[in-house]
Write a protein that holds these residues in place. Structure first.
Motif, PDB file in Angstrom:
ATOM      1  N   CYS A 117       0.851  -1.188   0.000  1.00  0.00           N
ATOM      2  CA  CYS A 117       0.000   0.000   0.000  1.00  0.00           C
ATOM      3  C   CYS A 117       0.889   1.242   0.000  1.00  0.00           C
ATOM      4  CB  CYS A 117      -0.871  -0.071   1.254  1.00  0.00           C
ATOM      5  SG  CYS A 117      -2.058   1.239   1.462  1.00  0.00           S
ATOM      6  N   TRP A 118       0.596   2.187  -0.918  1.00  0.00           N
ATOM      7  CA  TRP A 118       1.406   3.402  -1.029  1.00  0.00           C
ATOM      8  C   TRP A 118       0.541   4.622  -1.249  1.00  0.00           C
ATOM      9  CZ3 TRP A 118       2.580  -1.204  -3.243  1.00  0.00           C
ATOM     10  CH2 TRP A 118       3.783  -1.782  -2.846  1.00  0.00           C
ATOM     11  N   LEU A 119       1.035   5.756  -0.734  1.00  0.00           N
ATOM     12  CA  LEU A 119       0.467   7.068  -1.033  1.00  0.00           C
ATOM     13  C   LEU A 119       1.490   7.799  -1.887  1.00  0.00           C
ATOM     14  CD1 LEU A 119      -1.091   8.402   2.287  1.00  0.00           C
ATOM     15  CD2 LEU A 119      -2.267   8.023   0.121  1.00  0.00           C
ATOM     16  N   ASP A 123      -1.249  12.233  -2.995  1.00  0.00           N
ATOM     17  CA  ASP A 123      -2.097  11.591  -1.983  1.00  0.00           C
ATOM     18  C   ASP A 123      -3.083  10.596  -2.589  1.00  0.00           C
ATOM     19  OD1 ASP A 123      -0.895  12.807   0.224  1.00  0.00           O
ATOM     20  OD2 ASP A 123      -2.171  14.585   0.041  1.00  0.00           O
ATOM     21  N   LEU A 125      -3.998   6.707  -3.335  1.00  0.00           N
ATOM     22  CA  LEU A 125      -3.695   5.437  -2.680  1.00  0.00           C
ATOM     23  C   LEU A 125      -3.580   4.328  -3.717  1.00  0.00           C
ATOM     24  CD1 LEU A 125      -3.290   4.082   0.102  1.00  0.00           C
ATOM     25  CD2 LEU A 125      -5.738   3.541   0.045  1.00  0.00           C
ATOM     26  N   MET A 141     -12.580   5.548  -0.895  1.00  0.00           N
ATOM     27  CA  MET A 141     -11.536   5.941   0.047  1.00  0.00           C
ATOM     28  C   MET A 141     -11.963   5.786   1.510  1.00  0.00           C
ATOM     29  SD  MET A 141      -8.806   6.399  -1.547  1.00  0.00           S
ATOM     30  CE  MET A 141      -7.798   7.192  -0.308  1.00  0.00           C
ATOM     31  N   ALA A 144     -11.096   2.332   2.297  1.00  0.00           N
ATOM     32  CA  ALA A 144      -9.636   2.224   2.391  1.00  0.00           C
ATOM     33  C   ALA A 144      -9.148   2.778   3.727  1.00  0.00           C
ATOM     34  CB  ALA A 144      -8.979   2.964   1.231  1.00  0.00           C
ATOM     35  N   TRP A 153      -3.697  -2.405   6.232  1.00  0.00           N
ATOM     36  CA  TRP A 153      -2.795  -1.768   5.263  1.00  0.00           C
ATOM     37  C   TRP A 153      -2.045  -0.657   5.982  1.00  0.00           C
ATOM     38  CZ3 TRP A 153      -7.130  -0.442   1.245  1.00  0.00           C
ATOM     39  CH2 TRP A 153      -7.684  -1.623   0.739  1.00  0.00           C
ATOM     40  N   PRO A 155      -0.002   2.439   4.584  1.00  0.00           N
ATOM     41  CA  PRO A 155       0.500   3.159   3.416  1.00  0.00           C
ATOM     42  C   PRO A 155       1.900   3.711   3.657  1.00  0.00           C
ATOM     43  CG  PRO A 155      -1.681   3.960   4.050  1.00  0.00           C
ATOM     44  CD  PRO A 155      -1.210   3.056   5.139  1.00  0.00           C
TER      45      PRO A 155
END
Length: 178
Positions: A117-119, A123, A125, A141, A144, A153, A155
């Motif tokens: 999981c990444w931002l 911003d 996701l 979102m 999420a 998760w 991020p």
């Protein structure tokens, strides 16, 4: 891939590839980009005609794949139609039931689990799965955020370009020899 598509590939193996005529936006919508639209501006600034025909969308989704270079395409019979991607090849959909099962669903209807999981710097996701890298749909979102709150998760920050390189995703394939 549909059997009829496999048969067409065998019957006509040397049909030239097509570029620029199909695109996928950040909400999982498919767009036709005819020559006039392509000349009007780049995707996604000028999107083209949204594909609303259910059977056509389903056909595209069943025959959606990528090549060894990370370029995504729709195999339209014997012709490979390379896509322009706004953000990622997969758009992930979430809901309470899927999250309870620790699963997400792609814009094409495939269900899978989340590996990372990444931002990014905007911003947005992104989730990695066994299918590859994808973007969480904006309307999901809240789900999420609940997955993050639950600790499912975590991020991590990442630059968009780095994610594309890490997962070998090409947003706009260029025409090359067959």
């Amino acid at each position: 891939m549909d059997d009829i598509v496999k048969a067409a590939l065998k019957k006509w193996p040397n049909v030239p590839h097509c570029y620029g005529w199909l695109a996928l936006d950040a909400r999982g919508d498919w767009y036709m980009r005819d020559e006039r639209i392509q000349h009007a501006g780049p995707f996604p600034q000028v999107k083209g005609s949204r594909i609303n025909h259910e059977k056509l969308r389903e056909f595209i989704e069943r025959n959606y794949d990528h090549d060894e270079d990370g370029c995504w395409f729709f195999q339209n019979g014997p012709q490979r139609v390379y896509l322009q991607l706004e953000a990622a090849p997969w758009i992930w959909r979430l809901d309470q039931q899927r999250l309870a099962e620790r699963r997400v669903q792609s814009h094409t209807g495939l269900s899978t689990t989340v590996d990372g999981c990444w931002l990014d710097e905007q911003d947005r996701l992104f989730l990695s799965t066994p299918l590859g890298l994808g973007l969480v749909h904006t309307v999901d979102m809240l789900w999420a955020a609940q997955a993050v709150d639950q600790g499912w998760w975590t991020p991590e920050p990442a630059m968009f370009a780095e994610l594309l390189a890490r997962y070998r995703v090409v947003l706009e394939p260029i025409q090359r020899g067959r």
